[in-house]
Scaffold this active site. Structure first.
Site, short mmCIF file in Angstrom:
data_model
loop_
_atom_site.label_atom_id
_atom_site.label_comp_id
_atom_site.label_asym_id
_atom_site.label_seq_id
_atom_site.Cartn_x
_atom_site.Cartn_y
_atom_site.Cartn_z
N LYS A 137 0.84 -1.21 0.00
CA LYS A 137 0.00 0.00 0.00
C LYS A 137 0.87 1.25 0.00
CE LYS A 137 -3.84 2.30 1.34
NZ LYS A 137 -3.94 2.78 -0.04
N ASN B 190 -13.02 3.70 -5.81
CA ASN B 190 -12.53 3.90 -4.45
C ASN B 190 -12.04 5.32 -4.26
OD1 ASN B 190 -9.41 4.07 -3.59
ND2 ASN B 190 -9.55 3.05 -5.60
N ALA B 191 -12.24 5.79 -3.03
CA ALA B 191 -11.67 7.08 -2.64
C ALA B 191 -11.12 6.91 -1.23
CB ALA B 191 -12.74 8.17 -2.68
N ILE B 192 -10.18 5.96 -1.12
CA ILE B 192 -9.60 5.66 0.19
C ILE B 192 -8.80 6.88 0.68
CG2 ILE B 192 -8.03 4.12 1.47
CD1 ILE B 192 -10.53 2.67 0.44
N LYS C 95 4.71 4.76 -11.47
CA LYS C 95 3.35 4.31 -11.78
C LYS C 95 2.54 5.47 -12.33
CE LYS C 95 -0.60 1.91 -9.88
NZ LYS C 95 -1.12 1.24 -8.69
N ASN D 194 -2.94 3.39 -13.12
CA ASN D 194 -3.63 3.64 -11.86
C ASN D 194 -5.13 3.76 -12.19
OD1 ASN D 194 -4.18 4.47 -9.14
ND2 ASN D 194 -2.09 5.26 -9.04
N CYS E 251 -0.49 11.21 -6.56
CA CYS E 251 -0.91 11.89 -5.33
C CYS E 251 -1.03 13.39 -5.58
CB CYS E 251 0.12 11.69 -4.23
SG CYS E 251 0.61 9.99 -3.96
C1 LIG Z 1 -8.99 0.29 -2.73
C2 LIG Z 1 -7.85 0.67 -3.65
C3 LIG Z 1 -6.72 1.30 -3.10
C4 LIG Z 1 -5.65 1.66 -3.94
N1 LIG Z 1 -4.53 2.23 -3.39
C5 LIG Z 1 -3.45 2.52 -4.18
C6 LIG Z 1 -2.23 3.04 -3.63
O1 LIG Z 1 -2.07 3.19 -2.40
N2 LIG Z 1 -1.23 3.35 -4.49
C7 LIG Z 1 -1.34 3.16 -5.85
O2 LIG Z 1 -0.39 3.45 -6.59
N3 LIG Z 1 -2.46 2.62 -6.39
C8 LIG Z 1 -3.50 2.30 -5.59
N4 LIG Z 1 -4.64 1.74 -6.14
C9 LIG Z 1 -4.67 1.46 -7.60
C10 LIG Z 1 -4.32 -0.01 -7.90
O3 LIG Z 1 -3.02 -0.33 -7.46
C11 LIG Z 1 -4.43 -0.28 -9.41
O4 LIG Z 1 -3.58 0.59 -10.11
C12 LIG Z 1 -5.85 -0.11 -9.95
O5 LIG Z 1 -6.80 -0.60 -9.03
C13 LIG Z 1 -6.05 -0.78 -11.32
O6 LIG Z 1 -5.86 -2.17 -11.24
P1 LIG Z 1 -7.09 -3.21 -11.05
O7 LIG Z 1 -8.12 -2.85 -12.06
O8 LIG Z 1 -6.48 -4.56 -11.24
O9 LIG Z 1 -7.59 -3.00 -9.65
C14 LIG Z 1 -5.73 1.39 -5.33
C15 LIG Z 1 -6.87 0.75 -5.86
C16 LIG Z 1 -7.91 0.38 -5.04
C17 LIG Z 1 -9.11 -0.31 -5.65
#
Ligand SMILES: Cc1cc2nc3c(=O)[nH]c(=O)nc-3n(C[C@H](O)[C@H](O)[C@H](O)COP(=O)(O)O)c2cc1C
Length: 310
Positions: A51, A75-77, A171, A198, A136
């Site tokens: 993370k 998501n909007a964590i 990334k 992302n 970010c």
């Molecule tokens: C709940 C959640 C939290 C995420 N947190 C991060 C993060 O901390 N840093 C980051 O670079 N990407 C973060 N992402 C993006 C994922 O790493 C990824 O790039 C994105 O979900 C696309 O891949 P997927 O379709 O396989 O999920 C997050 C995605 C989700 C769903």
């Protein structure tokens, strides 16, 4: 006569890092990795991308922070996290004991914080590479994230590269007009690899209350809905740049992962799939092996960039 078949060679080569297999877990979707220990053998993974880490602990955004859509997740964590000191003291020693590549996703509220996170982590052992999350928002630049334009991407990557003793994967955000320009800026600044994509900026509305479903109004869309766009971007970048590409976005099956490799990715990351199925990454590795066996592919890396474009 007994037929002997050699096991499929799964190794992936990023140049600066050789992985047991091309399947990594995507940042933010796999916690710090340890939460998934009951569901799969972490040592089977090509690597774990943890993370996103800011220097200080962060609470993240107000709830609700997750919305399901017909083929994805918004998501909007808000990059909740424990900060570097707690990570180094409590998480990293346990990750170090696992025989897999640990990649730390690095965040910052401004360029100096990104550099501070990397300088702090450089003093810790057991990290294979950094993944620079340039999505970010930069507090000093009115919340614009570096990934949206080539210049701030170049500046940030150059700065972090100059203070880092480890390989750097940048990334990229897909929320741009030309992903190639941003990838080129990262490459010119010396990144060792790029990872894309992302999440896509999105929103969900509750019609009855006419309110946004997310506390933060907007969030990032991930999951199967974004796969075709992510594939296009990976192919565009991999066909023009010489730095290795890590592909992700909506990978749910071994076939999805193989499509990214054929499009030019040297490795892939599995994200949202782990929410649906906690051992998705291990299952996907197994599906890659089965596909290669069925198709007579001796080494998975031979598939990288083999797309036949008319
Ligand atoms: C709940 C959640 C939290 C995420 N947190 C991060 C993060 O901390 N840093 C980051 O670079 N990407 C973060 N992402 C993006 C994922 O790493 C990824 O790039 C994105 O979900 C696309 O891949 P997927 O379709 O396989 O999920 C997050 C995605 C989700 C769903």
């Amino acid at each position: 006569m007994a037929v002997t078949t050699r096991p499929v060679d799964l190794t992936a080569d990023l140049g600066f890092l050789r992985l047991r297999n091309p399947v990594l877990t995507a940042s933010g979707t796999f916690g710090y990795g340890l939460e998934f220990e009951p569901y799969l053998d972490l040592a089977k993974l090509g690597g774990i991308v943890v993370k996103g880490l800011y220097y200080h602990p962060r609470e993240g955004n107000p709830p609700p922070r997750l919305v399901e859509t017909p083929s994805g997740l918004i998501n909007a964590i808000g990059l909740q996290g424990v900060g570097v000191e707690a990570f180094a003291a409590k998480v990293l020693p346990r990750l170090r004991a696992i025989d897999t590549a640990v990649i730390v996703n690095v965040c910052g509220a401004d360029d100096d914080e990104y550099a501070a996170v990397v300088e702090f982590l450089d003093a810790q052992e057991g990290i294979a590479a950094y993944e620079l999350n340039i999505s970010c928002p930069n507090v000093k630049k009115e919340g614009a994230c570096p990934a949206l334009a080539p210049e701030p991407t170049f500046e940030l990557v150059k700065l972090v590269k100059s203070v880092s003793r480890r390989p750097l994967i940048t990334k990229l955000s897909p929320n741009v007009t030309s992903i190639i320009e941003i990838a080129q800026a990262a490459a010119e600044a010396g990144t060792d690899a790029v990872a894309l994509v992302n999440t896509f900026l999105a929103m969900a509305i509750d019609l009855e209350t006419r309110r946004p479903r997310l506390g933060n109004v907007y969030g990032g869309l991930s999951g199967p809905a974004i796969k075709p766009i992510a594939l296009r971007m990976v192919h565009q970048v991999a066909s023009r740049l010489t730095v290795p590409v890590i592909g992700l976005g909506g990978i749910m099956t071994g076939a999805d992962a193989l499509e990214f490799l054929v499009a030019g990715a040297a490795a892939v990351e599995v994200g949202t799939a782990s929410f649906v199925d906690p051992d998705a990454a291990a299952r996907i590795i197994g599906e890659i092996v089965s596909w290669c066996e069925a198709h007579g592919v001796a080494a998975v890396r031979d598939l990288v960039g083999t797309l036949a474009v008319p």
